[in-house]
Every structure is written in structure tokens, then in C-alpha cells.
Design a protein around this motif. Structure first.
Motif, short mmCIF file in Angstrom:
data_model
loop_
_atom_site.label_atom_id
_atom_site.label_comp_id
_atom_site.label_asym_id
_atom_site.label_seq_id
_atom_site.Cartn_x
_atom_site.Cartn_y
_atom_site.Cartn_z
N GLU A 34 0.83 -1.21 0.00
CA GLU A 34 0.00 0.00 0.00
C GLU A 34 0.87 1.26 0.00
OE1 GLU A 34 -3.15 -0.17 -0.29
OE2 GLU A 34 -3.53 -2.28 0.18
N VAL A 35 2.04 1.15 0.60
CA VAL A 35 2.87 2.34 0.81
C VAL A 35 3.90 2.52 -0.30
CG1 VAL A 35 4.51 3.42 2.41
CG2 VAL A 35 2.53 2.18 3.30
N VAL A 36 4.44 1.42 -0.83
CA VAL A 36 5.52 1.52 -1.83
C VAL A 36 5.17 2.44 -3.01
CG1 VAL A 36 6.86 0.21 -3.54
CG2 VAL A 36 6.66 -0.64 -1.20
N PRO A 37 3.94 2.43 -3.54
CA PRO A 37 3.66 3.33 -4.67
C PRO A 37 3.98 4.80 -4.38
CG PRO A 37 1.90 1.73 -4.45
CD PRO A 37 2.79 1.55 -3.26
N PHE A 38 3.83 5.21 -3.12
CA PHE A 38 4.14 6.60 -2.78
C PHE A 38 5.64 6.88 -2.77
CE2 PHE A 38 -0.13 5.98 -1.21
CZ PHE A 38 -0.75 7.15 -1.59
N SER A 39 6.44 5.82 -2.82
CA SER A 39 7.90 6.00 -2.83
C SER A 39 8.45 6.12 -4.24
CB SER A 39 8.58 4.82 -2.11
OG SER A 39 8.60 3.67 -2.94
N ILE A 40 7.61 5.87 -5.25
CA ILE A 40 8.09 5.88 -6.64
C ILE A 40 7.24 6.78 -7.54
CG2 ILE A 40 9.23 3.63 -6.57
CD1 ILE A 40 6.68 2.42 -7.74
N SER A 41 6.40 7.58 -6.92
CA SER A 41 5.59 8.52 -7.71
C SER A 41 5.89 9.94 -7.25
CB SER A 41 4.10 8.22 -7.54
OG SER A 41 3.68 8.62 -6.27
N SER A 42 5.35 10.89 -7.96
CA SER A 42 5.59 12.29 -7.59
C SER A 42 4.62 12.74 -6.49
CB SER A 42 5.46 13.19 -8.81
OG SER A 42 4.18 13.00 -9.39
N THR A 43 3.73 11.85 -6.10
CA THR A 43 2.73 12.20 -5.09
C THR A 43 3.24 11.85 -3.70
OG1 THR A 43 0.92 11.77 -6.61
CG2 THR A 43 0.40 11.73 -4.27
N PRO A 44 3.44 12.83 -2.84
CA PRO A 44 3.90 12.50 -1.49
C PRO A 44 2.81 11.86 -0.65
CG PRO A 44 3.55 14.87 -1.68
CD PRO A 44 3.28 14.29 -3.04
N LEU A 45 3.23 10.98 0.23
CA LEU A 45 2.32 10.48 1.25
C LEU A 45 2.21 11.56 2.31
CD1 LEU A 45 0.74 8.01 2.43
CD2 LEU A 45 2.86 7.40 3.61
N ARG A 46 1.00 11.93 2.67
CA ARG A 46 0.83 12.97 3.70
C ARG A 46 -0.45 12.73 4.48
NH1 ARG A 46 -0.34 18.73 0.89
NH2 ARG A 46 -0.93 19.15 3.04
N ALA A 47 -0.51 13.29 5.67
CA ALA A 47 -1.62 12.99 6.57
C ALA A 47 -2.95 13.46 6.00
CB ALA A 47 -1.37 13.65 7.93
N CYS A 48 -3.91 12.53 5.95
CA CYS A 48 -5.29 12.89 5.57
C CYS A 48 -6.28 12.07 6.38
CB CYS A 48 -5.50 12.70 4.07
SG CYS A 48 -5.17 11.03 3.48
N PHE A 49 -5.78 11.36 7.41
CA PHE A 49 -6.60 10.47 8.24
C PHE A 49 -6.19 10.75 9.69
CE2 PHE A 49 -6.74 5.84 9.82
CZ PHE A 49 -8.04 5.95 10.25
N HIS A 50 -7.18 10.91 10.56
CA HIS A 50 -6.88 11.45 11.89
C HIS A 50 -5.98 10.54 12.74
CE1 HIS A 50 -9.52 9.08 14.71
NE2 HIS A 50 -9.87 8.61 13.55
N MET A 51 -5.91 9.24 12.40
CA MET A 51 -5.03 8.36 13.16
C MET A 51 -3.58 8.45 12.68
SD MET A 51 -6.86 7.04 15.49
CE MET A 51 -5.75 5.78 16.14
N ALA A 52 -3.35 9.22 11.63
CA ALA A 52 -2.00 9.27 11.05
C ALA A 52 -1.48 10.70 10.95
CB ALA A 52 -2.00 8.61 9.67
#
Ligand SMILES: [Zn+2]
Length: 270
Positions: A113-131
């Protein structure tokens, strides 16, 4: 023996047994929540200079004190010469403990689930209150920044040396006033992520909610038709949500333990 202290008859102190028991539950929880499969690992610090993790095996199958190995933070090598084979990527853990004195536990995951954010131009960033702890952009570490300077080095993306581990640890940013990294989580290009915390429960909590945030972020982008349509947290929202999640971290642990205790795959003999 247990933790390779060198004596089969040596009985570990109760607090050490309790920590190993918690570590084993932690390995099982990471598997139960798809944070690890046959690969990936959990570690826990025992002192300033020593940390513990399982021998080279799938986390779901860790079950006893005999599975545990003690490592030197400085070198990333096992304390006992006759220790069972360890993970080649143990330097992820040793170098993070070296760089951040208050980090007590580290998770390394290859989450799909997370790896795609490591190889795209889209950063993983908080959008869920538990994270909220993810903040407004999770750093991405690229192994190539290390191996491109060494023509003889493997380009297989794995963290196989103290040098690579130190480079990854640096991606977590400067240590804050509490000795914890500015960024508790960093992605690893085409590989996975690391999550750090001041105890096992929080390292696992951050791993699970990092994965869930990635799922939610991608689902929201799908609904919106683009990542631009996703309403992310502001810096303040992420900060405050992160603090609230830390305050409530004790709640899910008993549930997670009960889930893996009731599952036939997982054995905890400690
Ligand atoms: Zn890995």
C-alpha cells in the motif's frame, strides 16, 4: 538460548521475558495487519548500545526466546559470535538507534500500500486522523544516493551496510528536543518504509496507520479523479491529530494482542 546469553540454563529476568513476549506479539500483529509478509522486521532497543530483533525468519513464525538475537548499535553486528543468521538489513535499525537516542523501537516494512508513494511524484501525507504524525509530507529516501558513488556496490535497494543505514537514518531529519526524529516515518524508494517510536506499541501503531493513511489517500484520489482533489490536513491539523493519537495509543494494543493470540498461525511460547 534465549537472547544468546551463552547459557542454556540461564533464566531471563521477568522484565526481559515480558519484553520478548511483547516483541513476539508485535511481530505477529505486524503480519496480521499486512505490514510484513515473509519479509520486514521489528526491533527493540535494550540499552544505549544494544538492541534486539529476531533471527532471519518470517515475523509471523517468531515464537520463542531462542529466536532472538542481540545486536551492537555501533556496528550492527550480533553480540555473540555463534548467533544465528540475522537480517541483512539490520543496519536500518542499528543506524536509527545510533542517530536518535530516544528511539526504542523500529519497524521495517515492504507494504504494498505504501511503496507506490515512494516511486511517484505524489507524497504520502496525513489525511486520516489516526495518522497525523505523517505531517504534510513524508520524506522519501533513495538508496541510489548511496550506491551511485560506488561502482562495486549492489544496486538491489537493500540496506546492507552501516553507511546505507546512516544515510536512511538521516532522512528522518534532525532529532527533536526529546531525541526523536523530526519525521517518525520515511519511505524507501521502490522498497518500503521505516517507522520509529519510543516503544514497540507506538512503532506498530505508526506502521498500521501509515498503511491505512496510504489506502485512504489513494481511495480519496480515486473518488476525486486526481490527487489535487484530496483535502489533506494542514500542518496544525496533522500536528494536533498526531498528539491525540499518541495519547490514545494504549487502547488498541490489548485488542491487537487478543487478535493474534486467537489465531492458529501465531505461537508465543514466552
Ligand atoms: Zn527491506
Amino acid at each position: 538460548m534465549a537472547t544468546n546469553s551463552g547459557s542454556k540454563s540461564h533464566r531471563l529476568p521477568d522484565d526481559e521475558l515480558a519484553l520478548i513476549r511483547k516483541y513476539i506479539h508485535g511481530c505477529h500483529i505486524l503480519h496480521y495487519y499486512n505490514i510484513v509478509d515473509a519479509y520486514g522486521h521489528l526491533s527493540v532497543r535494550l540499552s544505549e548500545s544494544v538492541f534486539m530483533m529476531s533471527r532471519y525468519m518470517a515475523p509471523a513464525l517468531v515464537s520463542s526466546t531462542d529466536d532472538m538475537v542481540l545486536y551492537d548499535v555501533e556496528t550492527g553486528e550480533a553480540l555473540q559470535k555463534d548467533a544465528p543468521k540475522g537480517f541483512s538489513e539490520r543496519f536500518i535499525h542499528s543506524e536509527i538507534y545510533k542517530a536518535y537516542p530516544k528511539v526504542q523501537s523500529v519497524v521495517h516494512s515492504h507494504s504494498l500500500e505504501v511503496v507506490p508513494f515512494s516511486i511517484s511524484s505524489t507524497p504520502l501525507r496525513a489525511c486520516f486522523h489516526m495518522a497525523g504524525f505523517l505531517g504534510t509530507a513524508v520524506p522519501v529516501w533513495d538508496a541510489a544516493t548511496v550506491y551511485r558513488d560506488d561502482p562495486l556496490a549492489s544496486n538491489d535497494m537493500l540496506v546492507r551496510s552501516t553507511g546505507m543505514g546512516a544515510s536512511l537514518a538521516k532522512a528522518l531529519g534532525p532529532a527533536d528536543a526529546e531525541g526523536l526524529p523530526k519525521y517518525p516515518v520515511a519511505l524507501m524508494r521502490g522498497h518500503g518504509f521505516v517507522a520509529t517510536a519510543n516503544n514497540i506499541e507506538m512503532a506498530i501503531s505508526k506502521s498500521i496507520y501509515t498503511m491505512q493513511n496510504a489506502q485512504i489517500q489513494r481511495a480519496a484520489a480515486g473518488l476525486s479523479g486526481s490527487m489535487e482533489g484530496v483535502r489533506f490536513f494542514s500542518e496544525r491539523e496533522a500536528h494536533d491529530a498526531g498528539l491525540t493519537a499518541i495519547a490514545g495509543a494504549a487502547k488498541p494494543w490489548p485488542l491487537w494482542v487478543a487478535e493474534v493470540k486467537g489465531h492458529a498461525l501465531y505461537k508465543n511460547c514466552v
